[in-house]
Write an enzyme that holds these catalytic residues in place. Structure first.
Site, PDB file in Angstrom:
ATOM      1  N   GLN A   1     -24.473  -2.566 -33.527  1.00 19.30           N
ATOM      2  CA  GLN A   1     -23.630  -3.631 -33.000  1.00 19.30           C
ATOM      3  C   GLN A   1     -22.205  -3.386 -33.510  1.00 19.30           C
ATOM      4  O   GLN A   1     -21.883  -3.691 -34.655  1.00 19.30           O
ATOM      5  CB  GLN A   1     -24.153  -4.989 -33.451  1.00 19.30           C
ATOM      6  CG  GLN A   1     -25.623  -5.221 -33.109  1.00 19.30           C
ATOM      7  CD  GLN A   1     -25.869  -5.397 -31.629  1.00 19.30           C
ATOM      8  OE1 GLN A   1     -25.486  -6.390 -31.028  1.00 19.30           O
ATOM      9  NE2 GLN A   1     -26.530  -4.413 -31.015  1.00 19.30           N
TER      10      GLN A   1
ATOM     11  N   GLY B   1     -25.356 -15.923 -29.654  1.00 19.96           N
ATOM     12  CA  GLY B   1     -25.728 -14.525 -29.589  1.00 19.96           C
ATOM     13  C   GLY B   1     -24.558 -13.594 -29.341  1.00 19.96           C
ATOM     14  O   GLY B   1     -23.425 -14.013 -29.077  1.00 19.96           O
ATOM     15  N   HIS B   2     -24.867 -12.292 -29.399  1.00 16.42           N
ATOM     16  CA  HIS B   2     -23.812 -11.286 -29.272  1.00 16.42           C
ATOM     17  C   HIS B   2     -23.200 -11.275 -27.872  1.00 16.42           C
ATOM     18  O   HIS B   2     -23.853 -11.541 -26.879  1.00 16.42           O
ATOM     19  CB  HIS B   2     -24.320  -9.891 -29.646  1.00 16.42           C
ATOM     20  CG  HIS B   2     -25.489  -9.395 -28.853  1.00 16.42           C
ATOM     21  ND1 HIS B   2     -26.086  -8.194 -29.096  1.00 16.42           N
ATOM     22  CD2 HIS B   2     -26.187  -9.932 -27.820  1.00 16.42           C
ATOM     23  CE1 HIS B   2     -27.076  -8.001 -28.253  1.00 16.42           C
ATOM     24  NE2 HIS B   2     -27.162  -9.047 -27.474  1.00 16.42           N
ATOM     25  N   ASN B   3     -21.892 -10.992 -27.876  1.00 18.03           N
ATOM     26  CA  ASN B   3     -21.098 -10.871 -26.653  1.00 18.03           C
ATOM     27  C   ASN B   3     -20.935 -12.176 -25.887  1.00 18.03           C
ATOM     28  O   ASN B   3     -20.546 -12.168 -24.715  1.00 18.03           O
ATOM     29  CB  ASN B   3     -21.679  -9.796 -25.719  1.00 18.03           C
ATOM     30  CG  ASN B   3     -21.632  -8.416 -26.345  1.00 18.03           C
ATOM     31  OD1 ASN B   3     -22.661  -7.889 -26.754  1.00 18.03           O
ATOM     32  ND2 ASN B   3     -20.454  -7.844 -26.460  1.00 18.03           N
TER      33      ASN B   3
END
Length: 344
Positions: free
Chosen positions: A200, A241-243
């Site tokens: 990540q 969460g990511h993004n």
């Protein structure tokens, strides 16, 4: 040491600072805010919900905050304003200023970067290489700030906040205890029955005037950054969460879970314990009711709810069983409608 509290202001002084019209004795001194039901001498109550209107007649508050339509509904001193709830919040801020701390670095803190003289750094704080701190930053005990993090002016980090490498925090942002910014997003690629970790390599970018509640986690992006816009207010124990891209002035209540690559446009409100599936976009001004599950894009503002109403368990089981047959029932109804048209 924290600055001592104990602010007291007259109604005239409050109105001079915040606006609003004073009716009655403008010299009435107020030292605290309270509800209409619990307020007493020296306290100011407020009417923000019509179901409490009757309490205007029974309150023991020294003064009240009301909307213009209730300006003549009470004899005691009052401040009249268009938005009593927001006005109460500003009065509460005046009367309860945030604790201030003397600048300085606690002897037990590990600071690998240059720290401005205006910063207040508590015990057992770890600050990595290349960290940039703005003016008047307060970092409480046990925080860990990894390399190359940027933290803007006036930020407050309460105990045990962790900020991973390269993340950026805007000005006047508050991170409560246990917040984790920039942990790895949940990214794994399947390979022959195993899971291969995907590095990540994005960051978390947080805007100005953001507040994030205790034990909330914001994951770093897989490739691009996770972004939280200016003015967002995020409650306790929330997963982002990511993004994800969270627009400006969004509000997210406790225990909501937002999967990766979700976009909340500006001024979205997400109720407590709501769940938002990955890669969903929610339009500006949308309101997601608490406990709802969002599985597809929302393209228009408005309130959206997917909560099944609470009822006695036996009835719930019966209704749940019927829901499984709705698709077949719809098909039968459609077929019957076609046949009916033929007969007519």
């Amino acid at each position: 040491m924290p600055a001592a509290r104990g602010v007291a202001l007259s109604l005239a002084e409050i109105a001079a600072l915040l606006g609003g019209d004073v009716f009655g004795d403008a010299k009435t001194v107020i030292h605290q805010v309270a509800t209409l039901a619990s307020a007493g001498e020296g306290e100011i109550g407020f009417l923000a919900n019509l179901k409490y209107k009757s309490q205007l007649q029974t309150t023991r508050a020294s003064a009240v905050i009301v909307a213009p339509e209730f300006a003549d509904s009470i004899d005691r001193p009052r401040i009249v304003t268009a938005n009593p709830y927001a006005y109460y919040a500003r009065v509460a801020t005046l009367l309860n200023p945030r604790s201030s701390f003397l600048p300085g670095i606690h002897p037990s803190a590990c600071a690998a970067s240059a720290v401005p003289a205006s910063a207040s750094i508590g015990p057992q704080v770890s600050i990595g290489l290349g960290v940039v701190l703005g003016e008047n930053v307060t970092i409480h005990a046990g925080c860990v700030i990894a390399d190359d993090v940027k933290i803007g002016d006036g930020c407050v980090l309460y105990p045990n906040v962790s900020i991973y490498q390269g993340c950026e925090i805007g000005c006047n942002t508050i991170l409560h205890s246990g917040v984790v910014i920039g942990a790895d997003g949940f990214g794994f690629a399947p390979d022959k029955g195993e899971w291969v970790k995907i590095p990540q390599i994005g960051r978390v970018i947080i805007g100005n005037d953001v507040e994030i509640g205790a034990s909330t986690t914001v994951d770093r992006g897989a490739l691009d950054d996770t972004v939280i816009g200016d003015g967002c207010k995020i409650d306790n124990q929330i997963q982002i969460g990511h993004n994800c891209i969270i627009g400006k002035h969004c509000v997210i209540a406790a225990c909501a879970a937002i999967a990766g690559s979700v976009t909340l446009q500006d001024k979205v409100i997400v109720g407590g314990a709501a769940m938002i599936a990955g890669h969903v976009t929610i339009a500006s001004g949308a309101v997601i009711s608490g406990g709802s599950l969002v599985m597809k894009n929302i393209t228009r503002p408005g309130q959206y709810t997917s909560v099944f109403p609470l009822e006695e368990h036996g009835n719930w089981l019966h209704n749940a069983a019927q829901i499984r047959h709705l698709a077949k029932l719809a098909e039968r109804v459609s077929e019957l409608e076609k046949n009916l048209k033929i007969l007519m």
